[in-house]
Design an enzyme around this catalytic site. Structure first.
Site, PDB file in Angstrom:
ATOM      1  CG  HIS A   1     -13.841 -10.837   4.666  1.00  0.00           C
ATOM      2  ND1 HIS A   1     -14.364 -12.042   5.049  1.00  0.00           N
ATOM      3  CD2 HIS A   1     -12.509 -10.920   4.858  1.00  0.00           C
ATOM      4  CE1 HIS A   1     -13.392 -12.801   5.482  1.00  0.00           C
ATOM      5  NE2 HIS A   1     -12.250 -12.145   5.384  1.00  0.00           N
TER       6      HIS A   1
ATOM      7  NE  ARG B   1      -6.102  -4.647  -2.716  1.00  0.00           N
ATOM      8  CZ  ARG B   1      -6.671  -4.813  -1.549  1.00  0.00           C
ATOM      9  NH1 ARG B   1      -5.963  -4.700  -0.452  1.00  0.00           N
ATOM     10  NH2 ARG B   1      -7.953  -5.065  -1.436  1.00  0.00           N
TER      11      ARG B   1
ATOM     12  CB  CYS C   1       7.315 -40.059 -10.538  1.00  0.00           C
ATOM     13  SG  CYS C   1       8.282 -41.254  -9.603  1.00  0.00           S
TER      14      CYS C   1
ATOM     15  CE  LYS D   1      -3.806  -0.140   2.295  1.00  0.00           C
ATOM     16  NZ  LYS D   1      -4.707  -0.285   3.414  1.00  0.00           N
TER      17      LYS D   1
ATOM     18  NE  ARG E   1      -6.689   3.780   4.710  1.00  0.00           N
ATOM     19  CZ  ARG E   1      -7.958   3.767   4.346  1.00  0.00           C
ATOM     20  NH1 ARG E   1      -8.583   2.633   4.157  1.00  0.00           N
ATOM     21  NH2 ARG E   1      -8.625   4.881   4.171  1.00  0.00           N
TER      22      ARG E   1
ATOM     23  CE1 TYR F   1       9.582 -37.943 -15.658  1.00  0.00           C
ATOM     24  CE2 TYR F   1      11.562 -38.134 -16.996  1.00  0.00           C
ATOM     25  CZ  TYR F   1      10.659 -38.675 -16.090  1.00  0.00           C
ATOM     26  OH  TYR F   1      10.851 -39.939 -15.603  1.00  0.00           O
TER      27      TYR F   1
ATOM     28  N   GLY G   1      -8.379  -7.344   4.832  1.00  0.00           N
ATOM     29  CA  GLY G   1      -9.220  -7.468   6.017  1.00  0.00           C
ATOM     30  C   GLY G   1      -8.589  -8.184   7.195  1.00  0.00           C
TER      31      GLY G   1
ATOM     32  CB  SER H   1      11.895 -41.392 -11.825  1.00  0.00           C
ATOM     33  OG  SER H   1      10.748 -40.630 -11.498  1.00  0.00           O
TER      34      SER H   1
ATOM     35  CG  MET I   1      -2.824  -7.233   9.682  1.00  0.00           C
ATOM     36  SD  MET I   1      -1.166  -6.800   9.200  1.00  0.00           S
ATOM     37  CE  MET I   1      -1.303  -6.665   7.456  1.00  0.00           C
TER      38      MET I   1
HETATM   39  C1  PEP Z   1       7.559 -41.925  -4.400  1.00  0.00           C
HETATM   40  O1  PEP Z   1       7.959 -42.565  -3.436  1.00  0.00           O
HETATM   41  O2  PEP Z   1       7.721 -40.707  -4.527  1.00  0.00           O
HETATM   42  C2  PEP Z   1       6.819 -42.600  -5.473  1.00  0.00           C
HETATM   43  C3  PEP Z   1       6.465 -41.934  -6.538  1.00  0.00           C
HETATM   44  O3  PEP Z   1       6.459 -43.869  -5.264  1.00  0.00           O
HETATM   45  P1  PEP Z   1       5.208 -44.293  -4.351  1.00  0.00           P
HETATM   46  O4  PEP Z   1       4.446 -43.078  -4.035  1.00  0.00           O
HETATM   47  O5  PEP Z   1       4.442 -45.251  -5.157  1.00  0.00           O
HETATM   48  O6  PEP Z   1       5.889 -44.909  -3.190  1.00  0.00           O
END
Ligand code: PEP
Ligand code: MG
Length: 919
Positions: free
Chosen positions: A483, A365, A875, A45, A115, A895, A124, A808, A126
């Site tokens: 709000h 803002r 993963c 602000k 303020r 990835y 809202g 992975s 504070m």
């Molecule tokens: C993990 O451990 O991150 C994984 C992807 O395998 P899981 O969740 O199947 O143990």
């Protein structure tokens, strides 16, 4: 005697050496010290007030006390730095000079608003105090100056109320008790037969003030302060203290705002929207924050102060009506609207006051917006050249892209639904759930597994917990900037507000609209896109985007889809990270591909055995007493596996598919209850006791650290062999189809900690690959790699990478094993850890960068050191979390892989990471 030049030199040195006092107070107005870039120090602000003042917008003067003061205040046991007092006094002097008024003066008094203003806005959460500087004497001066006694005492009444509440702590003592000031005011209004505050006469207001002051005395034992400097001290302290109030803490936790940032305090000359019918106050957005449309959007109240609009006490008028009520001001606001967007390069949410026909800007803002609005604004502002494409991509909170995929009411079901009333659409999407009237009931019902819609006359920050728990929020009062609306939009919650045709009665526990009466616990359904409220439960249907993606709607028919597609296209252009999905079935995989997945990053093969009879074969295999029995069970499993892989490979049409070999923590698959054991016994033709004995023998104290992952394949190589065979045979089938489809299996060995474990399994996979390729006369393009999900694997990654074509990172297990926290049970104490800021974010949702993250980096560097071409993915669940995706980008992964619905989030977050890193 030193010569003149020496003396001069000495003076210069002295000047140079004298430590410069820290600047704690920054002025804005005619003299402006700060600018928009100084958000960390001046808060959002304060920095923007300075910026607006410097670009010539009409900002009432004032000063900002920096966030550093807040930080020091808390560090030093709630004591201010010594230099602050003098700097405030100086800043007040500047205000006095610029305005020609005097603070506490009995003739021409200067009044302030006080303020909060943190680095990121916390609407809202504070405290705010208006009309500061009024007392029994200055109020008379204000009356004389304005020639309006009603106005002067209206201001004083408001000030006493705010000060009593915020600084002196006179508040409702229980959830069901009314606000004591509101209660007293309401009582007097009844006595004198007035419904609207602005109809109270000067005498009425004097009486209210008398009652308010008596209330303060009764509750606190102290008097309302008449000394204006004391008032300012108290107000500034209250704002700093409000940084640590419960709702601000909760808000910071939800939005990951660090407590160390602190808030700034803005002290600004009061301008009055309550000076009569030529005065007004309002809030506006340069575009519609609910759907992103390029229309001037906002609301105002005539003869009112700012808090009236935000608090939702009176329902304000739409800004378009100002063109009739005050055409000159409306025109000026249109100019301001354009100037703000051009200057700030984003949608602005601003507050204004018109004092006797003169426009003042009180704040601006970047406007909070729904996910849908964020996307539309980004796309349209880029097309208007108000934003660059890169900025557009970074402006959409990655998480919010998923709100374009939110359900809408099922078209058939909604036709039959009973429309109760229509309110203001404030947060899009469809929600259906049980009616609850307060935050604690909302939490309790959700705990029981029920969806709820929180129904309030109006919400206040106290309702935050309930709002977080609810699927939808419905209010009968307040406008689109109330709000409820602001917070719901930010949370991506379905919300309708200001539904004035419904009566919400807490005492009787009912919602009434005409003849329809719903009770607490009944179902209600709300459409936050249209504002429609329906009695009863209504089934929901997928969003337009999902419908287009599923081929059930034409892309040309849906502007929302077109916006989504545009943003995704931009994201794909900028991102470096690949985005895959965690999917175990063709349906899931296809859905993920439609959302942009470029492959499967994790197929958990054990999940393929949850359905129907398969779990029985799986159990048969797990419980097999010897190799022969196991081989028999595996033989039954093989055709299922082959068929499933065949389906996956076809669905993925040549994209890479990472198949992880069995990794069942055994307890997840064992028959636990008698019924399941009996039926398995019947199936296997053995006595139930045999099963029980086997289950007993396989019991593990720590199944997550037990006989799972590659340990299974090492103990029972026939399992690995069966799975490898199923994968390669399915690949061969697909390669031999008439309409040949490419296949790219990537076989992944789980829970490896030693290179030799991996070597052992890789050898089996290669042998089977050779056999199948030879038998089927095909060449299969495949990889073999491993998961990095125990710390030892990360630490010895250089060794392990010699046997792996890819890594992975399984950050679910890596988090579990690094932190020594069970991924299944940590919920019981993580809440406390969050409250205490030990772990502000759930490490199983957002990667613990300094712990687990360091291991990931170690894994990346080790892997690359011995295998420069190694592919690197993630993963664990973190693959769909924006912050973690950014970490993955910076760590140099190839990835991320996440659940299908998170794929668009990951694509956007990956693009943002690339843009931010390149910026
Ligand atoms: C993990 O451990 O991150 C994984 C992807 O395998 P899981 O969740 O199947 O143990
Ligand atoms: Mg794992």
């Amino acid at each position: 005697m030193p010569s003149k030049t020496t003396a001069k030199k000495a003076k210069k040195v002295a000047r140079k050496r004298a430590p410069k006092a820290t600047k704690y107070v920054y002025s804005f107005g005619k003299k402006t010290d700060g600018n928009a870039k100084m958000k960390n120090l001046l808060g959002g602000k304060g920095a923007n007030l300075a910026e607006m003042a410097s670009i010539g917008l009409p900002v009432p003067g004032g000063f900002t006390i920096t966030t550093d003061v807040c930080v020091e205040y808390y560090k030093n046991n709630r004591k201010y730095p010594a230099a602050l007092k003098g700097q405030i006094e100086k800043a007040i002097k500047i205000c006095e000079r610029e305005s020609g008024k005097k603070f506490g003066d009995n003739k021409n008094p200067l009044l302030f608003s006080v303020r909060s203003g943190a680095r990121e806005s916390m609407p809202g959460m504070m405290d705010t105090i208006l009309n500061l500087g009024l007392n029994d004497k200055t109020v008379e001066a204000l009356k004389a100056k304005s020639g309006n006694g009603r106005f002067a005492y209206d201001c004083y009444r408001r000030f006493v109320q705010m000060y009593g509440d915020v600084v002196m702590g006179v508040q409702a003592r229980t959830e069901n008790e009314p606000d004591p000031f509101e209660h007293a005011l309401h009582k007097l209004k009844e006595e004198v037969g007035v419904t609207v505050d602005s109809d109270l006469t000067e005498e009425n207001n004097k009486e209210v003030i008398r009652r308010f002051q008596a209330l303060i005395k009764e509750r606190t034992g102290g008097a309302f302060p008449q000394d204006v400097h004391k008032q300012l001290d108290g107000a500034v302290g209250a704002v700093f203290n409000s940084w640590q109030n419960e709702r601000a803490i909760l808000y910071r936790q939800k939005y990951g705002i660090p407590a160390e940032w602190g808030t700034a305090v803005n002290v600004q000359l009061m301008v009055f929207g309550n000076l009569g019918d030529t005065s007004a106050t309002g809030v506006a957005f340069t575009r519609d924050p609910a759907n992103g449309e390029n229309v001037f959007y906002g609301e105002y109240l005539i003869n009112a102060q700012g808090e009236d609009v935000v608090a939702g006490v009176r329902t304000p008028f739409p800004i378009a009506q100002l063109a009739d009520d005050m055409p000159k001001s409306h025109k000026e606001l249109e100019v301001v609207r354009k100037k703000l967007e051009r200057h700030f390069g984003d949608v602005q949410d601003f507050e204004f006051t018109i004092e006797d026909g003169k426009l003042y800007m009180l704040q601006t803002r970047n406007g909070k917006r729904t996910g849908l609005a964020a996307v539309r604004i980004a796309v349209e502002m880029t097309k208007q050249k108000l934003m660059t494409q890169k900025t557009a991509v970074t402006k959409i909170p990655a998480d919010q892209i998923s709100s374009l995929l939110v359900p809408i009411f099922d078209a058939k079901a909604i036709k039959k639904a009973k429309l109760m009333a229509v309110g203001l659409p404030a947060g899009p999407g469809a929600a259906s759930g049980k009616i609850v009237f307060n935050a604690s009931d909302a939490e309790a019902e959700v705990e029981k597994g029920n969806a709820v819609v929180l129904c309030r006359e109006e919400t206040s920050p106290e309702d935050l917990r309930g709002m977080i728990a609810s699927d939808g929020i419905l209010t009968s009062r307040g406008g689109v900037s109330s709000h409820a609306a602001l917070v719901a939009r930010q949370m991506g919650k379905v919300c309708i507000c200001g539904a004035s045709d419904i009566d919400i009665n807490y005492a009787s526990g009912t919602i009434t609209a005409g003849k329809t009466v719903l009770k607490e616990g009944d179902h209600i359904s709300i459409d936050g896109t249209t504002g429609e409220i329906f009695a009863g439960a209504v089934a929901t249907a997928p969003s337009e985007v999902s419908q287009v993606l599923a081929g059930k709607m034409k892309a040309e028919k849906s502007y929302t889809y077109q916006l989504f597609a545009q943003v995704m296209k931009w994201a794909d252009k900028h991102r470096k990270l690949g985005v895959r999905t965690n999917a175990d079935s063709p349906t899931q995989s296809k859905a993920a591909v439609a959302l942009g997945a470029e492959g499967i990053g994790l197929c958990r093969t054990e999940h393929m055995f949850f359905e129907g009879d398969r779990i029985t074969y799986m159990r048969e295999m797990i419980l097999a007493p010897d190799e022969a029995a196991r081989k028999k069970a595996l033989k039954k499993l093989l055709p299922f596996q082959r068929k499933d892989f065949n389906g996956l490979f076809k669905a993925m049409e040549g994209r890479p598919v990472t198949v992880r070999l069995l990794d069942p923590p055994l307890h997840e698959f064992l028959p636990h209850d008698d019924e399941a054991r009996r039926s398995l016994a019947t199936h296997l033709g053995v006595k139930p006791e045999v099963i029980s004995a086997r289950v007993h023998a396989l019991h593990e104290e720590n199944p997550m650290l037990g006989h799972r992952g590659c340990r299974l394949g090492i103990s029972y190589p026939e399992i690995t062999e069966m799975q490898a065979r199923a994968i390669f045979e399915a690949a061969a089938q697909v390669l031999k189809l008439k309409k040949k489809i490419k296949v790219k299996p990537e076989i992944m060995i789980p829970l490896v900690g030693f290179q030799d474990e991996l070597e052992n399994q890789v050898a089996i996979v290669h042998r089977v690959a050779k056999e199948v390729q030879k038998a089927k006369g095909v060449k299969i393009d495949y990889l073999v790699g491993t998961m990095i999900e125990v710390p030892r694997a990360a630490v010895t990654s250089a060794e392990i990478a010699k046997s792996a074509q890819f890594f992975s990172f399984g950050t679910n297990d890596l988090t579990q094993t690094t932190l020594g926290m069970s991924r299944d049970d940590a919920g019981s104490f993580l809440g406390k850890y969050k409250d205490l800021d030990i772990l502000p974010q759930n490490p199983f949702a957002t990667i613990d960068q300094s712990g687990v993250g360091e291991l990931v980096k170690l894994g990346v560097n080790g892997g690359k050191s011995t295998n420069p071409n190694i592919k690197l993915g993630i993963c664990g669940e973190h693959g769909g979390d924006p912050e973690s995706v950014k970490f993955c980008h910076n760590a140099g992964l190839t990835y991320v892989s996440c659940s299908p619905n998170r794929v668009p989030v990951a694509r956007l977050a990956a693009a943002q990471a690339a843009i931010e890193a390149g910026a």
